[in-house]
Design a protein around this motif. Structure first.
Motif, mmCIF file in Angstrom:
data_model
loop_
_atom_site.group_PDB
_atom_site.id
_atom_site.type_symbol
_atom_site.label_atom_id
_atom_site.label_comp_id
_atom_site.label_asym_id
_atom_site.label_seq_id
_atom_site.Cartn_x
_atom_site.Cartn_y
_atom_site.Cartn_z
ATOM 1 N N PRO A 10 -27.791 -25.859 16.486
ATOM 2 C CA PRO A 10 -28.577 -26.826 17.264
ATOM 3 C C PRO A 10 -27.820 -28.116 17.549
ATOM 4 C CG PRO A 10 -29.918 -25.846 15.549
ATOM 5 C CD PRO A 10 -28.518 -25.404 15.295
ATOM 6 N N LYS A 11 -27.005 -28.578 16.562
ATOM 7 C CA LYS A 11 -26.219 -29.794 16.777
ATOM 8 C C LYS A 11 -25.180 -29.588 17.877
ATOM 9 C CE LYS A 11 -27.784 -32.825 13.794
ATOM 10 N NZ LYS A 11 -28.290 -34.156 14.236
ATOM 11 N N LEU A 12 -24.523 -28.421 17.856
ATOM 12 C CA LEU A 12 -23.537 -28.120 18.895
ATOM 13 C C LEU A 12 -24.190 -28.029 20.262
ATOM 14 C CD1 LEU A 12 -21.279 -25.480 17.088
ATOM 15 C CD2 LEU A 12 -20.624 -27.781 17.793
ATOM 16 N N ARG A 13 -25.350 -27.382 20.303
ATOM 17 C CA ARG A 13 -26.077 -27.264 21.573
ATOM 18 C C ARG A 13 -26.384 -28.645 22.150
ATOM 19 N NH1 ARG A 13 -29.654 -23.019 19.317
ATOM 20 N NH2 ARG A 13 -28.944 -21.011 20.110
ATOM 21 N N SER A 14 -26.820 -29.553 21.278
ATOM 22 C CA SER A 14 -27.185 -30.888 21.757
ATOM 23 C C SER A 14 -25.974 -31.651 22.269
ATOM 24 C CB SER A 14 -27.873 -31.680 20.636
ATOM 25 O OG SER A 14 -26.971 -31.924 19.571
ATOM 26 N N LEU A 15 -24.787 -31.354 21.690
ATOM 27 C CA LEU A 15 -23.576 -32.045 22.110
ATOM 28 C C LEU A 15 -23.011 -31.496 23.411
ATOM 29 C CD1 LEU A 15 -21.745 -32.433 18.673
ATOM 30 C CD2 LEU A 15 -22.698 -34.275 20.060
ATOM 31 N N VAL A 16 -22.940 -30.172 23.533
ATOM 32 C CA VAL A 16 -22.306 -29.562 24.709
ATOM 33 C C VAL A 16 -23.290 -29.261 25.821
ATOM 34 C CG1 VAL A 16 -20.495 -28.567 23.283
ATOM 35 C CG2 VAL A 16 -22.512 -27.201 23.806
ATOM 36 N N GLY A 17 -24.576 -29.286 25.514
ATOM 37 C CA GLY A 17 -25.579 -29.090 26.546
ATOM 38 C C GLY A 17 -25.719 -27.683 27.040
ATOM 39 N N LYS A 18 -25.220 -26.693 26.274
ATOM 40 C CA LYS A 18 -25.387 -25.294 26.655
ATOM 41 C C LYS A 18 -25.414 -24.434 25.404
ATOM 42 C CE LYS A 18 -20.450 -24.693 27.514
ATOM 43 N NZ LYS A 18 -19.435 -24.271 28.503
ATOM 44 N N ASP A 19 -25.733 -23.177 25.580
ATOM 45 C CA ASP A 19 -25.861 -22.281 24.439
ATOM 46 C C ASP A 19 -24.511 -22.056 23.767
ATOM 47 O OD1 ASP A 19 -27.173 -20.718 22.649
ATOM 48 O OD2 ASP A 19 -27.070 -18.899 23.870
ATOM 49 N N VAL A 20 -24.532 -21.933 22.465
ATOM 50 C CA VAL A 20 -23.333 -21.668 21.676
ATOM 51 C C VAL A 20 -23.315 -20.195 21.290
ATOM 52 C CG1 VAL A 20 -22.091 -22.230 19.554
ATOM 53 C CG2 VAL A 20 -23.339 -24.011 20.783
ATOM 54 N N PRO A 21 -22.201 -19.480 21.494
ATOM 55 C CA PRO A 21 -22.156 -18.051 21.159
ATOM 56 C C PRO A 21 -22.485 -17.793 19.696
ATOM 57 C CG PRO A 21 -20.223 -18.700 22.429
ATOM 58 C CD PRO A 21 -20.956 -19.962 22.085
ATOM 59 N N GLU A 22 -23.058 -16.598 19.442
ATOM 60 C CA GLU A 22 -23.461 -16.220 18.100
ATOM 61 C C GLU A 22 -22.280 -15.914 17.184
ATOM 62 O OE1 GLU A 22 -26.462 -16.008 16.813
ATOM 63 O OE2 GLU A 22 -27.794 -16.196 18.542
ATOM 64 N N ASN A 23 -21.154 -15.487 17.768
ATOM 65 C CA ASN A 23 -20.069 -14.929 16.962
ATOM 66 C C ASN A 23 -18.909 -15.894 16.746
ATOM 67 O OD1 ASN A 23 -19.313 -14.927 19.618
ATOM 68 N ND2 ASN A 23 -18.342 -12.921 19.574
ATOM 69 N N LEU A 24 -19.203 -17.183 16.659
ATOM 70 C CA LEU A 24 -18.137 -18.146 16.417
ATOM 71 C C LEU A 24 -17.615 -18.071 14.987
ATOM 72 C CD1 LEU A 24 -19.353 -21.372 18.255
ATOM 73 C CD2 LEU A 24 -17.504 -19.839 18.920
ATOM 74 N N TRP A 25 -18.435 -17.593 14.062
ATOM 75 C CA TRP A 25 -18.073 -17.545 12.652
ATOM 76 C C TRP A 25 -18.255 -16.140 12.122
ATOM 77 C CZ3 TRP A 25 -16.310 -22.044 10.301
ATOM 78 C CH2 TRP A 25 -16.530 -23.232 11.019
ATOM 79 N N GLN A 26 -17.414 -15.788 11.153
ATOM 80 C CA GLN A 26 -17.520 -14.486 10.514
ATOM 81 C C GLN A 26 -17.338 -14.652 9.010
ATOM 82 O OE1 GLN A 26 -15.220 -11.427 12.407
ATOM 83 N NE2 GLN A 26 -15.374 -10.011 10.695
ATOM 84 N N LYS A 27 -18.160 -13.946 8.236
ATOM 85 C CA LYS A 27 -18.061 -14.042 6.786
ATOM 86 C C LYS A 27 -16.991 -13.085 6.265
ATOM 87 C CE LYS A 27 -21.807 -14.346 4.230
ATOM 88 N NZ LYS A 27 -23.034 -13.987 3.464
ATOM 89 N N CYS A 28 -16.116 -13.585 5.406
ATOM 90 C CA CYS A 28 -15.095 -12.737 4.800
ATOM 91 C C CYS A 28 -15.751 -11.775 3.813
ATOM 92 C CB CYS A 28 -14.059 -13.600 4.084
ATOM 93 S SG CYS A 28 -12.875 -12.641 3.109
ATOM 94 N N PRO A 29 -15.509 -10.466 3.938
ATOM 95 C CA PRO A 29 -16.083 -9.509 2.983
ATOM 96 C C PRO A 29 -15.531 -9.661 1.572
ATOM 97 C CG PRO A 29 -15.322 -8.407 4.989
ATOM 98 C CD PRO A 29 -14.771 -9.795 5.015
ATOM 99 N N GLY A 30 -14.371 -10.332 1.454
ATOM 100 C CA GLY A 30 -13.754 -10.478 0.145
ATOM 101 C C GLY A 30 -14.302 -11.654 -0.649
ATOM 102 N N CYS A 31 -14.235 -12.854 -0.063
ATOM 103 C CA CYS A 31 -14.637 -14.066 -0.791
ATOM 104 C C CYS A 31 -15.908 -14.694 -0.230
ATOM 105 C CB CYS A 31 -13.512 -15.082 -0.774
ATOM 106 S SG CYS A 31 -13.106 -15.705 0.888
ATOM 107 N N GLU A 32 -16.419 -14.164 0.885
ATOM 108 C CA GLU A 32 -17.657 -14.620 1.528
ATOM 109 C C GLU A 32 -17.541 -16.022 2.118
ATOM 110 O OE1 GLU A 32 -20.974 -14.045 -1.089
ATOM 111 O OE2 GLU A 32 -20.914 -11.865 -0.829
ATOM 112 N N GLN A 33 -16.321 -16.513 2.302
ATOM 113 C CA GLN A 33 -16.125 -17.772 3.022
ATOM 114 C C GLN A 33 -16.367 -17.542 4.515
ATOM 115 O OE1 GLN A 33 -15.292 -20.904 2.089
ATOM 116 N NE2 GLN A 33 -15.102 -20.533 -0.107
#
Length: 286
Positions: A10-33
């Motif tokens: 929501p913060k990114l949306r408010s800054l850029v004024g458009k939808d932010v893609p869902e897949n910008l982040w991915q969880k590591c299966p090893g350490c979950e970062q």
């Protein structure tokens, strides 16, 4: 993930004024970062925190290893759903869904080209297509790739990522184990190099056939390699399994693979091997 979806987006949306893609982040299966997608791509899909090697699709794998301008080789045509199999869903529908989603015929991609200037035919499995399972089309594809390597006097490189034989094709899928073993024998009779790059996971009928027959067997760090699952083995033999059982490092320690190579070093080391085999000077890096 809640803080990402409920606060960061929501913060990114408010800054850029458009939808932010869902897949910008991915969880590591090893350490979950949480890993930023652009950083993950730059690091060859290896976690910068723990070194976990995330899975690559076949085209990412070809881009990593092959020289540019390789050509894709179509798979041989096989009978779809020969047994008219149905479990929770018809096999024909599963095939249709996977083909529509991935825009490819089956779980194998064949490429003809060069690696560091050396002739190579590469067959790469796609785990996204029904768990990379091996049915008649995949088996025939591996044979076709072997025949092409012999014709071109090229190295044959296979990159498995598979849960094993395709259960929906029953005994017909199991028949691909001896068929692919014969394909490997043809390569060896032609005195051409056969190299396997074992990635996560390499299991079942795939590991019990062509995958473990390489003249040189390479594995990526942390890859799961074995036949049956660890839980099944433990319940069958009723004994505690060793730590790290069925990992690439465990198999290296016990002589089942020749080397474990980090993804960042794979291309250069494979080119060096091919240079020795073909008795040519190693080409310069790209």
């Amino acid at each position: 993930m809640n803080w990402l979806t409920n606060f960061v987006r929501p913060k990114l949306r408010s800054l850029v004024g458009k939808d932010v893609p869902e897949n910008l982040w991915q969880k590591c299966p090893g350490c979950e970062q949480m890993l930023f997608h652009r950083e993950l791509v730059d690091n060859l899909h290896v976690c910068r925190h723990c070194g976990h090697h995330l899975r690559l699709d076949p085209f990412q794998r070809l881009e990593l290893l092959m020289d540019p301008k390789y050509t894709l080789v179509p798979l041989p045509k096989s009978v779809d759903d020969p047994l008219k199999f149905k479990d929770l869903k018809k096999y024909s529908e599963r095939l249709k869904d996977s083909r529509h989603k991935l825009k490819q015929d089956d779980a194998l991609i064949i490429a003809n080209g060069t690696m560091g200037g050396h002739p190579v035919v590469m067959a790469v499995f796609d785990f996204r297509f029904m768990g990379g399972s091996m049915g008649m089309t995949v088996g025939s594809g591996l044979i076709k790739a072997a025949e092409l390597a012999i014709k071109n006097k090229a190295a044959y490189v296979v990159v498995p990522s598979s849960g094993g034989a395709r259960m929906q094709e029953g005994i017909l899928s199991l028949m691909q184990m001896p068929r692919t073993t014969i394909a490997v024998r043809l390569i060896k009779e032609a005195t051409l190099p056969y190299i396997t790059l074992l990635t996560d996971p390499t299991t079942g009928g795939v590991s019990a056939s062509f995958a473990m027959l390489g003249d040189i067997s390479i594995a990526e760090p942390g890859a799961t390699i074995g036949f049956a699952g660890a839980r099944v083995i433990k319940e069958t033999i009723r004994e505690q399994l060793p730590a790290g059982f069925q990992t690439a490092e465990y198999l290296l320690e016990h002589g089942m693979v020749d080397m474990v190579i980090p993804r960042s070093e794979l291309r250069d080391k494979m080119i060096s091997m091919l240079s020795i085999i073909f008795k040519k000077n190693a080409p310069k890096k790209r």
